[in-house]
Enzyme design. Structure first.
Site, short mmCIF file in Angstrom:
data_model
loop_
_atom_site.label_atom_id
_atom_site.label_comp_id
_atom_site.label_asym_id
_atom_site.label_seq_id
_atom_site.Cartn_x
_atom_site.Cartn_y
_atom_site.Cartn_z
N ASP A 114 0.86 -1.18 0.00
CA ASP A 114 0.00 0.00 0.00
C ASP A 114 0.90 1.23 0.00
O ASP A 114 1.60 1.49 0.97
CB ASP A 114 -0.89 -0.03 1.24
N HIS A 115 0.84 2.00 -1.08
CA HIS A 115 1.77 3.12 -1.23
C HIS A 115 1.45 4.29 -0.29
O HIS A 115 2.22 5.24 -0.19
CB HIS A 115 1.77 3.61 -2.68
N ARG A 116 0.31 4.24 0.39
CA ARG A 116 0.02 5.26 1.40
C ARG A 116 0.91 5.05 2.64
O ARG A 116 1.28 6.00 3.32
CB ARG A 116 -1.45 5.20 1.83
#
Length: 469
Positions: free
Chosen positions: A439-441
Site C-alpha cells: 500500500d503506497h500510502r
C-alpha cells in the site's frame, strides 16, 4: 398410562461470526425422531468467513427441521425444534406443543438464551438485516415427516422473521451510493458514523473489511477435494455459478482493496539453490522435529518475518478515521489457502515471535485445518501481512492484491532450474521470482525495496541469517 407432558425448544441460527447476518446450511446430521444431547453437533453451516459445525444446547428428540440443506438463513431464525424433558413424539399428544401466545409469554418471562459460538458475545438490542431478495422469504418447514402423522395440523412454526425494513431510505450522498453499488454493499446493512446518521465512504470501507474474508490468490496446497460447483462442459451451454458465502466475501474484499489502497508491486528473481538444499537437510535430519512438515514455504515465511523485524514499518495499517499509520506490535502472518469452498486467509498469531520449529508446527496445523474446511472465523481475523504461494500451481509470479487492512503481501513463485551466473560461470541453479505488493500510502518505494531485497538475501543464504530452536 399417562403421557409425560413435553415442551418444545427452538434452536435459532446463532451469530457464528462477528456481525454476520446469515449462513447457509450445508448439511444436517440429524433428522426428525433422532435423540440429541446437549453439545451434540446437529448441522454444518457456511458463512462469509468459514464453515462451522453447530452444537445444540439442550437434550431431547428432534421434532422438526425448518430448512433444507442449501438454504440461506438469517441469524436469529429458528432452524430446528426439539421436544425436551419428555418422551418421544406421540401422535396422541397434539396439545404438547405450546401455543404461540404461551410461547411468547414464556419468552417474555425468561430472557432469551442466544447462542454465540464465535465472537465477543451476543449483540444487544434489535438487529437490522438485509431484506431477502426473492426466495425463502418465509421459512417453510422441510423436515422429513414423522412415521406417525399428527392427528391435526398444528400452526406451522414460523421462524423469527428478519426485522422489517422501514420505508426510510438510508442517508448517503450520491457518490457514496455509487461506491456501495460497485462494492455490492446494501446501505441498510452499514452502520453510519456521519453527521445526522449519514453513511460515509469510510463506513463502506469499514463494513467491507469487517465482513470480508480476504483471499488474494490460491496458495499453500490444493484442498483434498475439489470445490462443489457446477462443471462446465464444452458445447453444453452456459453454466451459472451462484456467488455466496466465502466466494462472495472474497469478491467484495478484492473490490474494496483495489479501490481503496494504491497498489505498487515489485519483483525480484532469487537464486534459492541453498534454500532448497537447506530444506532437504532439515527434512532428512529431523532437526525441527520428527513429525514437523518442512517446505520451501516455511523458509520463505521465516525470511519475510526476519525482514519485518528489521523493517517494522511495513507491518502496518491505515487508520482512515484518525488519518494515522498504525505500526502493529506483532506480526499475524496470513497464508492464503485454496479450499473446496473458496480462498481463505487464516493467519498465524504473533508469528514473528516463533522459532523456525514453532513456525513449522503452526504452518502445518494451519494447512491441515484449512484442507479439512474447519478454519474458525477467529483464525482469519487480525492478519497484518500475507504470503500467497502461487508456485504450487506452476505459476512464476503475479501481482497479488492486498488483503483489506494490510500493508503488504508477498507472492512466492515456482522454483525452476535456470541458467544462472554463479561465481563467474553460467551454471544451472534453482531460481524463483518473488513479488511484493504494498500500500503506497503506508509504504514508499524505498521501504518496499528494502524489504524485498532483504527477503531475497535471506533466501540466497538461509543458514547464515535464519536461526531456530
Amino acid at each position: 398410562m399417562t403421557t409425560e407432558v413435553r415442551s418444545l425448544r427452538e434452536f435459532k441460527m446463532p451469530d457464528v461470526g462477528e456481525g454476520l447476518t446469515e449462513a447457509e446450511i450445508l448439511s444436517w446430521y440429524v433428522k426428525p425422531g433422532d435423540t440429541v444431547t446437549d453439545g451434540q453437533v446437529v448441522c454444518e453451516v457456511e458463512t462469509a468467513k468459514a464453515a462451522v459445525e453447530l452444537p445444540i444446547p439442550f437434550t431431547g428428540v428432534v421434532e422438526q427441521l425448518f430448512f433444507a440443506e442449501g438454504a440461506t438463513v438469517d441469524v436469529g431464525t429458528v432452524i430446528i425444534s426439539v421436544a425436551v424433558a419428555g418422551e418421544a413424539p406421540a401422535p396422541a399428544a397434539p396439545a404438547a406443543a405450546p401455543a404461540p401466545a404461551a410461547a411468547a409469554a414464556a419468552e417474555a418471562a425468561e430472557p432469551e438464551r442466544r447462542e454465540v459460538l464465535v465472537g465477543y458475545g451476543p449483540r444487544t438490542g434489535g438487529s437490522q438485516r438485509r431484506a431477502r431478495r426473492t426466495t425463502a422469504a418465509a421459512p417453510a418447514p422441510v423436515a422429513v415427516p414423522a412415521a406417525a402423522p399428527a392427528p391435526a395440523p398444528a400452526p406451522a412454526p414460523v421462524a423469527a422473521p428478519a426485522v422489517a425494513v422501514t420505508g426510510d431510505r438510508p442517508l448517503a450522498k450520491p457518490p457514496v451510493r455509487k461506491l456501495a453499488k460497485d462494492l455490492g454493499i446494501d446501505l441498510r446493512a452499514v452502520t453510519p458514523t456521519g453527521p445526522d446518521g449519514v453513511i460515509t465512504r469510510e463506513d463502506l470501507h469499514a463494513h467491507a473489511a469487517a465482513v470480508a474474508v480476504p483471499a488474494p490468490a490460491p496458495v499453500v496446497e490444493q484442498a483434498a477435494e475439489p470445490a462443489a460447483a457446477p462443471v462446465a462442459v464444452p458445447g453444453a451451454g452456459d453454466v451459472r455459478v451462484p456467488i455466496k458465502g466465502v466466494r462472495k466475501a472474497t469478491a467484495q474484499a478484492m473490490v474494496a482493496s483495489a479501490f481503496t489502497a494504491p497498489h505498487v508491486t515489485e519483483f525480484v528473481q532469487v537464486d534459492v539453490t541453498r534454500t532448497m538444499k537447506f530444506v532437504r537437510r532439515l527434512k532428512e535430519s529431523g532437526e525441527l522435529g520428527r513429525d514437523v512438515r518442512v517446505s520451501p514455504l516455511l523458509l520463505v515465511a521465516k525470511a519475510l518475518l526476519t525482514a519485518i523485524k528489521r523493517n517494522p514499518e511495513i507491518n502496518a495499517q491505515w487508520d482512515e478515521a484518525a488519518q494515522e499509520i498504525v505500526i502493529k506490535g506483532q506480526v499475524n502472518l496470513g497464508i492464503a489457502a485454496a479450499t473446496p469452498r473458496g480462498l481463505i486467509v487464516p493467519n498465524i498469531k504473533d508469528a514473528g515471535a516463533k522459532t523456525l520449529s514453532g513456525l513449522a508446527v503452526s504452518l502445518g496445523e494451519l494447512i491441515d485445518t484449512a484442507r479439512q474446511g474447519k478454519t474458525a472465523p477467529g483464525d482469519m481475523q487480525g492478519g497484518t501481512v500475507t504470503i500467497t504461494n502461487v508456485g504450487v500451481f506452476g505459476v512464476d509470479s503475479g501481482t497479488p492484491i492486498l488483503n483489506p487492512g494490510e500493508a503488504a503481501i508477498l507472492a512466492f513463485g515456482a522454483v525452476r532450474e535456470l541458467p544462472w551466473v554463479h561465481k563467474g560461470k553460467v551454471v544451472p541453479r534453482q531460481v524463483t521470482t518473488l513479488a511484493l505488493s504494498f500500500d503506497h500510502r503506508l509504504v514508499d518505494g524505498e521501504l518496499g525495496s528494502k524489504v524485498l531485497a532483504d527477503i531475497a538475501g535471506i533466501l540466497e543464504h538461509p543458514k547464515r541469517l535464519i536461526t531456530w530452536g
